[in-house]
Design a protein around this motif. Structure first.
Motif, PDB file in Angstrom:
ATOM      1  N   ILE A 284      -1.317   8.232   3.724  1.00  0.00           N
ATOM      2  CA  ILE A 284      -2.546   8.259   2.934  1.00  0.00           C
ATOM      3  C   ILE A 284      -3.332   9.546   3.183  1.00  0.00           C
ATOM      4  CG2 ILE A 284      -4.763   7.113   2.558  1.00  0.00           C
ATOM      5  CD1 ILE A 284      -3.373   4.467   3.227  1.00  0.00           C
ATOM      6  N   THR A 285      -3.397   9.955   4.447  1.00  0.00           N
ATOM      7  CA  THR A 285      -4.107  11.196   4.789  1.00  0.00           C
ATOM      8  C   THR A 285      -3.512  12.386   4.041  1.00  0.00           C
ATOM      9  OG1 THR A 285      -4.621  10.339   6.991  1.00  0.00           O
ATOM     10  CG2 THR A 285      -4.815  12.711   6.663  1.00  0.00           C
ATOM     11  N   ASN A 286      -2.185  12.461   4.016  1.00  0.00           N
ATOM     12  CA  ASN A 286      -1.521  13.584   3.343  1.00  0.00           C
ATOM     13  C   ASN A 286      -1.652  13.500   1.829  1.00  0.00           C
ATOM     14  OD1 ASN A 286       0.272  15.501   5.185  1.00  0.00           O
ATOM     15  ND2 ASN A 286       0.246  13.476   6.134  1.00  0.00           N
ATOM     16  N   LEU A 287      -1.587  12.292   1.281  1.00  0.00           N
ATOM     17  CA  LEU A 287      -1.720  12.142  -0.168  1.00  0.00           C
ATOM     18  C   LEU A 287      -3.090  12.606  -0.650  1.00  0.00           C
ATOM     19  CD1 LEU A 287       0.000   8.674  -0.790  1.00  0.00           C
ATOM     20  CD2 LEU A 287       0.850  10.922  -1.474  1.00  0.00           C
ATOM     21  N   ILE A 288      -4.118  12.219   0.068  1.00  0.00           N
ATOM     22  CA  ILE A 288      -5.473  12.621  -0.319  1.00  0.00           C
ATOM     23  C   ILE A 288      -5.670  14.129  -0.138  1.00  0.00           C
ATOM     24  CG2 ILE A 288      -7.919  12.373   0.225  1.00  0.00           C
ATOM     25  CD1 ILE A 288      -7.357   9.466   0.975  1.00  0.00           C
ATOM     26  N   TYR A 289      -5.178  14.646   0.986  1.00  0.00           N
ATOM     27  CA  TYR A 289      -5.359  16.069   1.291  1.00  0.00           C
ATOM     28  C   TYR A 289      -4.651  16.959   0.268  1.00  0.00           C
ATOM     29  CZ  TYR A 289      -5.485  20.411   3.968  1.00  0.00           C
ATOM     30  OH  TYR A 289      -5.698  21.707   4.369  1.00  0.00           O
ATOM     31  N   PHE A 290      -3.447  16.552  -0.174  1.00  0.00           N
ATOM     32  CA  PHE A 290      -2.659  17.379  -1.085  1.00  0.00           C
ATOM     33  C   PHE A 290      -2.722  16.906  -2.536  1.00  0.00           C
ATOM     34  CE2 PHE A 290      -0.529  18.089   3.028  1.00  0.00           C
ATOM     35  CZ  PHE A 290      -0.522  19.479   3.067  1.00  0.00           C
ATOM     36  N   ALA A 291      -3.677  16.022  -2.866  1.00  0.00           N
ATOM     37  CA  ALA A 291      -3.760  15.464  -4.217  1.00  0.00           C
ATOM     38  C   ALA A 291      -3.882  16.538  -5.283  1.00  0.00           C
ATOM     39  CB  ALA A 291      -4.937  14.485  -4.311  1.00  0.00           C
ATOM     40  N   ASP A 292      -4.626  17.615  -4.987  1.00  0.00           N
ATOM     41  CA  ASP A 292      -4.849  18.662  -5.989  1.00  0.00           C
ATOM     42  C   ASP A 292      -3.627  19.553  -6.185  1.00  0.00           C
ATOM     43  OD1 ASP A 292      -4.968  19.825  -3.507  1.00  0.00           O
ATOM     44  OD2 ASP A 292      -6.666  21.138  -3.966  1.00  0.00           O
ATOM     45  N   GLN A 293      -2.572  19.353  -5.378  1.00  0.00           N
ATOM     46  CA  GLN A 293      -1.359  20.158  -5.495  1.00  0.00           C
ATOM     47  C   GLN A 293      -0.429  19.652  -6.594  1.00  0.00           C
ATOM     48  OE1 GLN A 293      -0.825  23.038  -3.596  1.00  0.00           O
ATOM     49  NE2 GLN A 293      -2.962  22.631  -3.052  1.00  0.00           N
ATOM     50  N   GLY A 294      -0.747  18.504  -7.170  1.00  0.00           N
ATOM     51  CA  GLY A 294       0.054  17.988  -8.274  1.00  0.00           C
ATOM     52  C   GLY A 294       1.035  16.907  -7.867  1.00  0.00           C
ATOM     53  N   THR A 295       1.647  16.287  -8.864  1.00  0.00           N
ATOM     54  CA  THR A 295       2.508  15.121  -8.636  1.00  0.00           C
ATOM     55  C   THR A 295       3.810  15.466  -7.916  1.00  0.00           C
ATOM     56  OG1 THR A 295       3.420  15.401 -10.879  1.00  0.00           O
ATOM     57  CG2 THR A 295       1.580  13.865 -10.614  1.00  0.00           C
ATOM     58  N   LEU A 296       4.333  16.680  -8.099  1.00  0.00           N
ATOM     59  CA  LEU A 296       5.585  17.043  -7.430  1.00  0.00           C
ATOM     60  C   LEU A 296       5.394  17.091  -5.925  1.00  0.00           C
ATOM     61  CD1 LEU A 296       8.530  17.846  -7.646  1.00  0.00           C
ATOM     62  CD2 LEU A 296       7.806  20.230  -7.903  1.00  0.00           C
ATOM     63  N   THR A 297       4.300  17.682  -5.475  1.00  0.00           N
ATOM     64  CA  THR A 297       4.012  17.737  -4.041  1.00  0.00           C
ATOM     65  C   THR A 297       3.861  16.336  -3.467  1.00  0.00           C
ATOM     66  OG1 THR A 297       2.899  19.873  -4.243  1.00  0.00           O
ATOM     67  CG2 THR A 297       2.377  18.555  -2.302  1.00  0.00           C
ATOM     68  N   LEU A 298       3.190  15.449  -4.202  1.00  0.00           N
ATOM     69  CA  LEU A 298       2.997  14.079  -3.725  1.00  0.00           C
ATOM     70  C   LEU A 298       4.320  13.313  -3.672  1.00  0.00           C
ATOM     71  CD1 LEU A 298      -0.340  13.034  -5.481  1.00  0.00           C
ATOM     72  CD2 LEU A 298       0.024  14.210  -3.313  1.00  0.00           C
TER      73      LEU A 298
ATOM     74  N   ILE B 270       0.839  -1.199   0.000  1.00  0.00           N
ATOM     75  CA  ILE B 270       0.000   0.000   0.000  1.00  0.00           C
ATOM     76  C   ILE B 270       0.875   1.249   0.000  1.00  0.00           C
ATOM     77  CG2 ILE B 270      -1.650   1.348   1.347  1.00  0.00           C
ATOM     78  CD1 ILE B 270      -2.845  -1.297   2.322  1.00  0.00           C
ATOM     79  N   GLY B 271       1.896   1.251   0.838  1.00  0.00           N
ATOM     80  CA  GLY B 271       2.785   2.405   0.891  1.00  0.00           C
ATOM     81  C   GLY B 271       3.516   2.639  -0.415  1.00  0.00           C
ATOM     82  N   ASP B 272       3.829   1.557  -1.129  1.00  0.00           N
ATOM     83  CA  ASP B 272       4.565   1.670  -2.387  1.00  0.00           C
ATOM     84  C   ASP B 272       3.673   2.102  -3.550  1.00  0.00           C
ATOM     85  OD1 ASP B 272       6.802   0.896  -1.033  1.00  0.00           O
ATOM     86  OD2 ASP B 272       6.814  -1.167  -1.772  1.00  0.00           O
ATOM     87  N   HIS B 273       2.356   1.836  -3.458  1.00  0.00           N
ATOM     88  CA  HIS B 273       1.509   2.016  -4.644  1.00  0.00           C
ATOM     89  C   HIS B 273       0.262   2.877  -4.444  1.00  0.00           C
ATOM     90  CE1 HIS B 273       3.910  -0.886  -6.842  1.00  0.00           C
ATOM     91  NE2 HIS B 273       3.794  -1.735  -5.839  1.00  0.00           N
ATOM     92  N   ILE B 274      -0.096   3.210  -3.220  1.00  0.00           N
ATOM     93  CA  ILE B 274      -1.340   3.951  -3.007  1.00  0.00           C
ATOM     94  C   ILE B 274      -1.315   5.309  -3.700  1.00  0.00           C
ATOM     95  CG2 ILE B 274      -0.551   5.037  -0.866  1.00  0.00           C
ATOM     96  CD1 ILE B 274      -4.120   3.792  -1.668  1.00  0.00           C
ATOM     97  N   ASP B 275      -0.140   5.901  -3.824  1.00  0.00           N
ATOM     98  CA  ASP B 275      -0.033   7.197  -4.483  1.00  0.00           C
ATOM     99  C   ASP B 275      -0.516   7.138  -5.931  1.00  0.00           C
ATOM    100  OD1 ASP B 275       2.122   5.490  -4.869  1.00  0.00           O
ATOM    101  OD2 ASP B 275       3.535   7.094  -5.266  1.00  0.00           O
ATOM    102  N   LYS B 276      -0.268   6.004  -6.593  1.00  0.00           N
ATOM    103  CA  LYS B 276      -0.660   5.883  -8.000  1.00  0.00           C
ATOM    104  C   LYS B 276      -2.175   5.801  -8.147  1.00  0.00           C
ATOM    105  CE  LYS B 276       3.699   3.573  -8.953  1.00  0.00           C
ATOM    106  NZ  LYS B 276       4.358   2.294  -9.326  1.00  0.00           N
ATOM    107  N   LEU B 277      -2.818   5.089  -7.245  1.00  0.00           N
ATOM    108  CA  LEU B 277      -4.279   5.008  -7.297  1.00  0.00           C
ATOM    109  C   LEU B 277      -4.904   6.376  -7.047  1.00  0.00           C
ATOM    110  CD1 LEU B 277      -5.001   1.647  -5.429  1.00  0.00           C
ATOM    111  CD2 LEU B 277      -4.920   2.060  -7.884  1.00  0.00           C
ATOM    112  N   ILE B 278      -4.338   7.130  -6.108  1.00  0.00           N
ATOM    113  CA  ILE B 278      -4.862   8.460  -5.796  1.00  0.00           C
ATOM    114  C   ILE B 278      -4.666   9.407  -6.978  1.00  0.00           C
ATOM    115  CG2 ILE B 278      -4.536  10.491  -4.321  1.00  0.00           C
ATOM    116  CD1 ILE B 278      -3.929   8.532  -2.035  1.00  0.00           C
ATOM    117  N   ILE B 279      -3.502   9.350  -7.613  1.00  0.00           N
ATOM    118  CA  ILE B 279      -3.254  10.192  -8.784  1.00  0.00           C
ATOM    119  C   ILE B 279      -4.162   9.798  -9.933  1.00  0.00           C
ATOM    120  CG2 ILE B 279      -1.542  10.752 -10.564  1.00  0.00           C
ATOM    121  CD1 ILE B 279       0.584  10.572  -8.381  1.00  0.00           C
TER     122      ILE B 279
END
Length: 488
Positions: A371-385, A228-237
């Protein structure tokens, strides 16, 4: 007793050599293939594969419920353990296959990508292939037969490359990757079954399954948190930013993680088998850990710092201008995966030595924050994530190191000494490359790119042989012995 220990150490060293030298060489061909595919296929194709691979890869790891490492770690293994593992694995994998097959329309609708429906149904067959591969692979790992596993991977890689390129050139798009993955893994599965000579029976005895589950449950939870830690960012993006942005992000991540996958994770995999066999001998644990940690740091540090320095030229010259938006993310991932690579042997020792539960709990706490931070900052773009992923990997490293102290009581000064050689050497390498780039003010051409790599490799190699770091003595001795044997 001494001969047994010597044979064990020899087999362990041989396994690390085979499993960390041959696969990276093969990975050069895989990397070249991925570059060619990147020029043939579109970011949209890679975005689709990014989503489907994450879903299937994650769910595939549910099927064995941590029993693979339970088989490897056990001191005594009976045939009934194998039977229980086989039946449990096949049952769960079949359920997952059917689940993804019938839920594929909903998955495609959720991501608003209609191609996902059929692609998911076909790629779900990987559940069944993996289920049949897990048992022979666990036996070969338990016996430290990583030489054969490396050869099997060679077959897998070359089959995958040939099939994917042929299909891509004939206009199959993302289907070229799906078909190549299924076909190559199927052949590898057959070869492992033949080599391991395991013939499990349809029989589950509760006590034997319970034996495996006692370790497997926490290993399973650890594995799921890791995936989950390795791949959750991709699902959110994929959900919030779309398949094109995911394509850029996934390509940057997939290239940056190559050294970690091909070196650090392989060293950790062999080390887990080694640590499990000597987990009751603290002095032996310290010795094997120091070697594994030094190898990871020695190989991964220059590779990742080098990637960071040449990220722009690498992307433009090798991938092409259409991949320009991935450059900033690629640079951050170069640092992020370096931290992850250093952490691999640490977490492997913690799990093998019986600290799996606390290692897992600390990982889950960090994962919730991630996960909380990825979802919260998702609209900030891929660099922030990508920065969020960097901080997460650093926090994971600190957590693993703290747990390590309860296992082998490694003094902070010892840890610094193990990291000092690659850190100082790569600093000299960094200064050399930076001076060249600034003095000649050249970039964006093949000559400058190749010369930068050559300068960096030369400087780091010179530091390795000329600076007398005691932590590198065993590596230098092996290198010099091989050179003397080659030219004598």
């Amino acid at each position: 007793m001494t001969n047994t220990a010597d044979n064990f150490e020899k087999k362990s060293s041989e396994s690390i050599i085979w499993f960390t030298v041959l696969p990276p060489i093969l990975h050069i061909f895989r990397f070249i293939s991925s570059i060619i595919l990147a020029r043939i296929l579109s970011p949209h194709d890679f975005g689709i594969m990014g989503i489907i691979t994450v879903m299937i890869h994650y769910s595939n790891n549910i099927s064995n419920f941590g029993l693979t490492n339970a088989v490897i770690q056990r001191t005594k293994l009976a045939s009934h353990h194998i039977d229980a593992f086989f039946c449990f694995n096949i049952g769960i994998s079949t359920i997952l296959f059917l689940l993804f097959y019938f839920l594929s329309p909903s998955i495609a609708s959720y991501f608003n990508i209609y191609e996902l429906e059929t692609a998911t149904q076909v790629f779900a067959t990987m559940f069944l292939i993996t289920a049949l591969s897990d048992i022979p692979q666990a036996i070969l790992q338990r016996e430290l037969d990583y030489k054969f596993l490396a050869l099997i991977e060679a077959v897998n890689v070359f089959l995958s490359i040939i099939i994917s390129l042929v299909l891509a050139l004939n206009g199959f798009g993302y289907w070229s990757i799906i078909i190549a993955t299924i076909a190559s893994n199927f052949v590898a599965m057959l070869l492992m079954i033949i080599k391991a000579k395991i013939r499990p029976h349809i029989s589950i005895k509760h006590q034997y399954l319970k034996d495996l589950m006692s370790f497997g449950v926490w290993d399973f939870i650890w594995g799921q948190s890791k995936i989950i830690g390795d791949h959750i960012d991709k699902l959110i993006i994929g959900k919030y930013l779309g398949s094109e942005q995911l394509g850029y992000y996934d390509k940057a991540a997939s290239i940056a993680q190559m050294p970690n996958d091909q070196i650090a994770k392989r060293v950790a995999m062999v080390s887990f088998s080694t640590f499990s066999r000597c987990r009751h001998e603290i002095s032996e644990l310290k010795k094997h850990f120091s070697k594994a940690f030094s190898i990871c740091a020695f190989l991964n540090t220059p590779l990742y710092i080098g990637l960071f320095l040449v990220a722009e030229d690498f992307t433009l010259l090798i991938l092409g201008e259409k991949w320009t938006p991935m450059i900033p993310v690629f640079k951050i991932f170069s640092l992020s995966f370096l931290i992850m690579a250093i952490n691999e042997p640490i977490s492997a020792l913690n799990r093998a030595a019986g600290k799996l539960k606390i290692q897992t709990i600390s990982r889950i706490i960090l994962l919730i924050v991630l996960i909380t931070n990825l979802i919260y900052f998702a609209d900030q773009g891929t660099l922030t994530l990508s920065y969020i992923i960097l901080y997460f990997n650093f926090a994971s490293l600190i957590s693993s190191f703290i747990i390590l102290q309860t296992v082998i009581n490694l003094a902070p000064s010892t840890s610094i000494k193990l990291l000092l050689p690659p850190t100082l050497s790569v600093t000299v390498m960094y200064l050399g490359i930076t001076a060249y780039l600034q003095f000649y003010n050249t970039s964006g051409d093949w000559f400058s790119f190749i010369l930068s790599i050559t300068i960096g490799a030369t400087i780091y190699t010179a530091c390795f042989f000329l600076i007398p770091f005691s932590e590198w003595n065993f590596l230098r001795a092996n290198a010099l012995n091989k050179l003397q044997g080659k030219f004598s």
